[in-house]
Enzyme design. Structure first.
Site, PDB file in Angstrom:
ATOM      1  N   HIS A 127      -3.091   7.242   2.198  1.00 45.69           N
ATOM      2  CA  HIS A 127      -3.539   5.967   1.641  1.00 45.69           C
ATOM      3  C   HIS A 127      -4.972   5.731   2.078  1.00 45.69           C
ATOM      4  O   HIS A 127      -5.298   5.842   3.260  1.00 45.69           O
ATOM      5  CB  HIS A 127      -2.620   4.854   2.150  1.00 45.69           C
ATOM      6  CG  HIS A 127      -3.151   3.481   1.920  1.00 45.69           C
ATOM      7  ND1 HIS A 127      -3.692   3.076   0.723  1.00 45.69           N
ATOM      8  CD2 HIS A 127      -3.235   2.398   2.755  1.00 45.69           C
ATOM      9  CE1 HIS A 127      -4.086   1.816   0.819  1.00 45.69           C
ATOM     10  NE2 HIS A 127      -3.823   1.386   2.037  1.00 45.69           N
TER      11      HIS A 127
ATOM     12  N   CYS B  12       0.806  -1.222   0.000  1.00 45.18           N
ATOM     13  CA  CYS B  12       0.000   0.000   0.000  1.00 45.18           C
ATOM     14  C   CYS B  12       0.841   1.275   0.000  1.00 45.18           C
ATOM     15  O   CYS B  12       0.330   2.348  -0.299  1.00 45.18           O
ATOM     16  CB  CYS B  12      -0.957   0.005   1.194  1.00 45.18           C
ATOM     17  SG  CYS B  12      -2.093  -1.399   1.213  1.00 45.18           S
TER      18      CYS B  12
ATOM     19  N   ASN C  19     -10.173   0.008  -0.124  1.00 43.22           N
ATOM     20  CA  ASN C  19      -8.717   0.010  -0.095  1.00 43.22           C
ATOM     21  C   ASN C  19      -8.203  -0.595  -1.397  1.00 43.22           C
ATOM     22  O   ASN C  19      -8.329  -1.791  -1.628  1.00 43.22           O
ATOM     23  CB  ASN C  19      -8.230  -0.799   1.111  1.00 43.22           C
ATOM     24  CG  ASN C  19      -6.718  -0.765   1.270  1.00 43.22           C
ATOM     25  OD1 ASN C  19      -5.981  -0.416   0.357  1.00 43.22           O
ATOM     26  ND2 ASN C  19      -6.246  -1.151   2.447  1.00 43.22           N
TER      27      ASN C  19
END
Length: 327
Positions: free
Chosen positions: A254, A122, A284
């Site tokens: 993020h 990520c 996500n």
């Protein structure tokens, strides 16, 4: 003359298939797994996610996002002399060949420029952007496509409601070019392998695959570590640029979990109005989440030329990093 790198184009792509929390809850209920829209929203802030079609690969999503970034930048594919793709879900096992090479082919780039994948989960886009900045400042490359692209739906265990409701597929891209004007102001990258077990895909490769090829996450451990390191790395990037937190016009963290994002903004003393939030619409998307959010805010006019943007992420490894840029 000091050489800088500057973002001159952004692009993104979300697959056509959009799955709401209720739709996903209904699918899981058919398997005897209980969840609900309220449960998902309360714990993550996510309302929907997009899943790639069976025939779509990371390179397909990446190529679409890249074309949109090139269009905004007013560039042709062969103007690009380096492609960096951040992805945990590459087209080929072990990124062999790299997804970046496949994207190069799909864009029709024939100038034999470089192409490489970056793996920091990520944090991948932040790592890739920092790497591209270093190449440009060193005079090695002039125009770099930096892409985050994921098809995380392929590695989700849909028997585990704690993870399968959180992730989605998508891609985001930027064109980073050499400039006489400041663009990327600073960056800070870190990793701590002692935490590799809390967010991983526990299969292995030692001549043959072994284990479970599904994402595993220790949610509470990731949450605790993420909030701590995101604040610190943001301050580190600010210090390198000799700037203060009040100089930040937009925070683009993020897009993993709204509680983590809100906690980070609070620790930095930034109001929620200064944070770009898209996690509610796509979940996500790992390395794709920051460029997806960046492109959304650029195209709707929130982000304007001359504004300072803090982009930061955390990911499996455990990795984390931040990039401070003037748009």
């Amino acid at each position: 003359m000091t050489l800088y790198s500057k973002i001159i184009g952004t692009g993104s792509y979300l697959p056509e298939k959009r799955v709401t929390n209720q739709e996903l809850a209904d699918q899981l209920a058919a398997k005897g797994i209980e969840t609900s829209d309220e449960w998902i929203v309360t714990r993550s802030g996510i309302a929907a996610r997009h899943f790639a079609a069976p025939e779509q690969k990371s390179s397909d999503l990446a190529a679409i996002a890249a074309r949109r970034a090139l269009e905004m930048a007013g560039m042709q594919p062969n103007d690009i002399d380096l492609i960096i793709v951040a992805s945990s879900t590459p087209d080929f096992f072990g990124s062999f060949p790299s997804t970046a090479c496949i994207v190069q082919q799909k864009l029709g780039i024939t100038n034999h420029g470089a192409a490489v994948d970056v793996q920091a989960v990520c944090s991948g886009f932040v790592y890739a952007l920092s790497t591209a900045d270093a190449f440009i400042r060193a005079g090695v490359h002039k125009n770099v496509l930096v892409i985050g692209s994921e098809v995380f739906s392929r590695i989700l265990d849909f028997n585990d409601r704690t993870t399968c409701v959180l992730f989605g597929d998508g891609a985001g891209a930027v064109v980073l070019s050499a400039s006489q004007e400041p663009g990327i102001l600073s960056s800070a990258l870190h990793a701590d392998g002692s935490h590799s077990h809390i967010l991983c895909m526990p299969d292995s490769f030692g001549g043959a695959t072994a284990g479970e090829a599904y994402l595993y996450m220790d949610g509470p451990a990731v949450f605790k570590l993420a909030v701590s390191v995101l604040e610190k790395v943001a301050h580190e990037a600010l210090a390198k640029a000799e700037m203060q937190q009040d100089d930040i016009d937009w925070l683009i963290p993020h897009q993993a979990n709204l509680r983590i994002m809100s906690g980070t903004a609070k620790k930095l003393g930034l109001p929620m109005e200064k944070m770009v939030v898209t996690v509610d619409q796509h979940g996500n998307t790992s390395a794709a989440s920051i460029p997806l959010a960046l492109d959304a805010a650029v195209r709707d006019g929130r982000i304007k030329p001359g504004q300072n943007i803090m982009m930061e992420g955390v990911g499996g490894g455990f990795t984390w990093g931040a990039v401070l840029a003037k748009f």
